[in-house]
Design a protein around this motif. Structure first.
Motif: not given
Ligand code: ADP
Length: 252
Positions: A16-22, A36-39, A212-213
């Motif tokens: 549901v989350l792909h390699d998220v960085s911030f 909706s559903g983006a994470g 998820g990105r």
């Protein structure tokens, strides 16, 4: 002060989350948007330690969440306040008692509780409703109680997950002024919302998630970049060729 590094989250085989960085610097105001559903809620849950990332790391105030020893977690959590859409107020307790609850739970004295609750009631404009039960309040008022309770320990970061989801636009604007006020008191705000009008009115940093990105991270951004000019890519990502996240830069 808050750094999400290469975080992925899966439930079973579903990613549901792909390699998220911030990164969010102290006192920034960030809108976390997306359909909706983006994470969005998943990120909020990871930031409050309610869920663990499948991989990657989350640092708050220089400390990696995963490495906070269990006994210290309760103290650590006071640094991060959270407001949920369903507010989660205690039905049998008054407005003042709901706000006081986290202070009671950590053994604060009656004098400290009275002072802090009084300050917060005034800040959220509910001094006259201090002795009412949540059932007697409007949706917007309940949200304001939840905000007061979330800020009772003077957190460095305030997270809000769809705080205006159940309230009318007029009340939603009041809630936004309250967030702006709390932000002016040097609290970092991360507001997860799918409400495009609110995001557009705030003109703050916007991190947009889809499936998820992160697909966009822009300063003075809009909910939906299409058709809007002048938004700038956030420096935390600008020119970051090494970043694995796909950023759609707009208007710059
Ligand atoms: P948003 O807040 O943007 O609406 P969420 O973070 O709630 O999105 O959900 C992202 C995705 O993760 C959705 O596809 C949702 O169905 C899925 N999801 C969330 N929580 C769970 C869970 N506990 N088990 C399985 N899937 C989940």
């Amino acid at each position: 002060m808050l750094e999400v590094k290469n975080v992925s989250k899966s439930y079973g085989k579903t990613v549901v989350l792909h390699d998220v960085s911030f990164r969010v610097d102290p006192t920034e105001f960030v809108c976390l948007t997306g359909p909706s559903g983006a994470g969005k809620s998943t990120i909020i849950n990871l930031l409050i330690g309610a869920e663990d990332a499948t991989s990657g790391s989350i640092e708050i105030d220089g400390v990696e969440l995963r490495k906070v020893p269990h006994p210290a977690m309760q103290l650590f959590r006071r640094k991060v306040g959270v407001v949920f859409q369903d507010v989660k107020l205690l039905r049998g307790r008054t407005v003042a008692e709901n706000i006081a609850f986290p202070l009671e739970a950590c053994g604060a004295s009656d004098a400290i509780i009275k002072k802090r609750v009084g300050e917060l009631l005034e800040q959220v404009g509910l001094s006259k409703k201090a002795n009412m039960l949540p059932a007697a309040l409007s949706g917007g008022e309940k949200t304001r109680v939840a905000i007061a309770r979330a800020t009772v320990h003077k957190p460095i970061i305030l997270l809000a997950d769809e705080p205006t989801g159940n309230i009318d636009p007029e009340q939603a604007l009041k809630i936004m002024s309250l967030f702006k006020q709390i932000h002016l008191e040097k609290t970092t705000i991360i507001l997860a919302t799918h409400d495009s009008n609110l995001v557009d009115s705030l003109k703050t940093r916007v991190i947009r998630l889809e499936e998820g990105r992160i697909v966009r991270d822009s300063v003075g951004g809009y909910f939906d970049a299409n058709g809007h000019k002048g938004t700038k890519e956030h420096p935390a990502h600008a020119g970051d060729a090494a970043s694995k996240i796909k950023i759609t830069s707009i208007g710059s």
